[in-house]
Write an enzyme that holds these catalytic residues in place. Structure first.
Site, short mmCIF file in Angstrom:
data_model
loop_
_atom_site.label_atom_id
_atom_site.label_comp_id
_atom_site.label_asym_id
_atom_site.label_seq_id
_atom_site.Cartn_x
_atom_site.Cartn_y
_atom_site.Cartn_z
N ASN A 93 0.88 -1.16 0.00
CA ASN A 93 0.00 0.00 0.00
C ASN A 93 0.92 1.22 0.00
OD1 ASN A 93 -1.39 2.32 0.94
ND2 ASN A 93 -3.02 1.05 1.78
N GLU A 138 -3.88 1.81 -2.88
CA GLU A 138 -3.99 3.25 -2.60
C GLU A 138 -3.17 4.08 -3.57
OE1 GLU A 138 -4.19 3.94 2.04
OE2 GLU A 138 -5.25 5.49 0.92
N ASP A 191 -3.94 -4.87 1.28
CA ASP A 191 -4.20 -4.24 2.56
C ASP A 191 -5.59 -4.70 2.98
OD1 ASP A 191 -4.87 -2.60 4.66
OD2 ASP A 191 -4.49 -0.72 3.58
N ASN A 231 -6.93 -4.49 6.14
CA ASN A 231 -7.53 -3.67 7.19
C ASN A 231 -8.22 -4.49 8.27
OD1 ASN A 231 -6.70 -1.02 6.64
ND2 ASN A 231 -8.20 -0.79 5.01
N ASP A 249 -1.33 -6.26 6.21
CA ASP A 249 -1.02 -6.50 4.79
C ASP A 249 -0.55 -7.95 4.65
OD1 ASP A 249 -0.95 -3.56 3.51
OD2 ASP A 249 -0.13 -3.51 5.55
N ASP A 286 2.90 4.80 4.81
CA ASP A 286 2.71 4.32 6.19
C ASP A 286 2.65 2.78 6.25
OD1 ASP A 286 0.30 4.60 4.82
OD2 ASP A 286 -0.78 5.49 6.51
N HIS A 287 2.66 2.12 5.09
CA HIS A 287 2.75 0.66 5.04
C HIS A 287 4.13 0.23 4.51
CE1 HIS A 287 -1.71 -0.26 5.19
NE2 HIS A 287 -1.73 1.03 4.92
#
Length: 261
Positions: free
Chosen positions: A7, A34, A148, A150, A219, A251-252
């Site tokens: 991501n 993303e 991802d 979530n 992930d 951020d991943h």
DNA sequence: ATGTCCTAACTATTAGGA
């Protein structure tokens, strides 16, 4: 064969950073999430110069997924039936490896859900139902799905541990949707290889979360048994969650697996 | 302090992220 998921939190803002990672790790196939990039400005030529073809399912501003591949692939699916108003979140390609192995590669950006009270939480669960139906309708022996998700699968996968139980990402309802994929024969490659390791794939940008080890493992690479059997290594690439000179990381972290296929 | 950071968008503030 190195298969990866990442991501990137904005493809265009991350392009130079992505280049460094591709050149260092040399993945064969990458699922990206993303993108936040409309299809008509996706930088195909940029990736072609690095040896990658791209298949893209994007949209303006938000969401968006793509597959980069060094090997021949054909598009099989873009988006989930009845879920496209929730954003561009799924793409599947059929890939042929240099050894002649043919397999399906799906990458997903599963909805966040926001909060337990928000309407998007219910929509997140519905989206997972559609994903499960899609999976069953398109069953093939060799299929990998990455992205991802979530969802925090178990207490070990979130920095809050047991304290997180019942809060968003840690609910029974969300976890049941992951379990449904296990029941259909899919295996989480990282957890299968390292049953007791606590490693995270996402850390909040805020409050120094990375350095405080406040992360989540959300992930995953999930695969059918023939691909599990061919797996020789699985890496959560946290070096690439760090800033590199003046380049900001996503951020991943990327996650990748090596397979003999 | 509904804090902090980052991205994209009718370029200034807001929405969304997890």
């Amino acid at each position: 064969m190195r298969l990866a998921t990442w991501n990137v939190n904005g493809l265009r803002a991350r392009l130079d950073y992505i280049d460094l990672w591709l050149q260092d790790r040399q993945p064969d196939i990458v699922g990206l999430q993303e993108l936040k990039t409309p299809d008509d400005v996706f930088p195909h030529e940029h990736f072609e110069a690095l040896g990658y073809q791209a298949l893209v399912h994007g949209q303006k501003s938000w969401n968006g997924v793509a597959i980069l591949a060094k090997h021949p692939m054909t598009l099989k699916q873009q988006g989930l039936q009845d879920q496209e108003d929730f954003g561009a979140r799924l793409i599947t390609a059929e890939v042929t490896t240099p050894k002649g192995t043919v397999f399906d590669f799906t990458t997903v950006y599963c909805p966040n859900g926001k909060t337990l009270e928000h309407a998007d939480f219910g929509r997140k669960l519905e989206w997972y139902k559609s994903l499960n139906a899609y999976w069953q309708q398109n069953a093939v022996a060799k299929h990998l799905i990455c992205g991802d998700f979530n969802i925090v699968p178990e207490a070990i996968d979130g920095w809050r541990g047991e304290q997180g139980e019942g809060t968003i990402f840690y609910t029974k309802e969300e976890r049941q949707h992951l379990q449904d994929f296990v029941d259909l024969g899919l295996t989480d490659l990282f957890r299968n290889r390292y049953p007791d390791r606590q490693e995270f794939s996402w850390w909040d940008y805020r409050g120094g979360a990375f350095h405080r080890k406040h992360g989540l493992r959300i992930d995953f690479l999930l695969a059918t048994q023939p691909l599990v059997d061919a797996t020789t290594e699985v890496i959560i690439d946290r070096d690439y969650r760090r800033k590199i000179e003046d380049l900001t990381a996503s951020d991943h972290a990327p996650v990748f697996a090596d397979l003999n296929i």
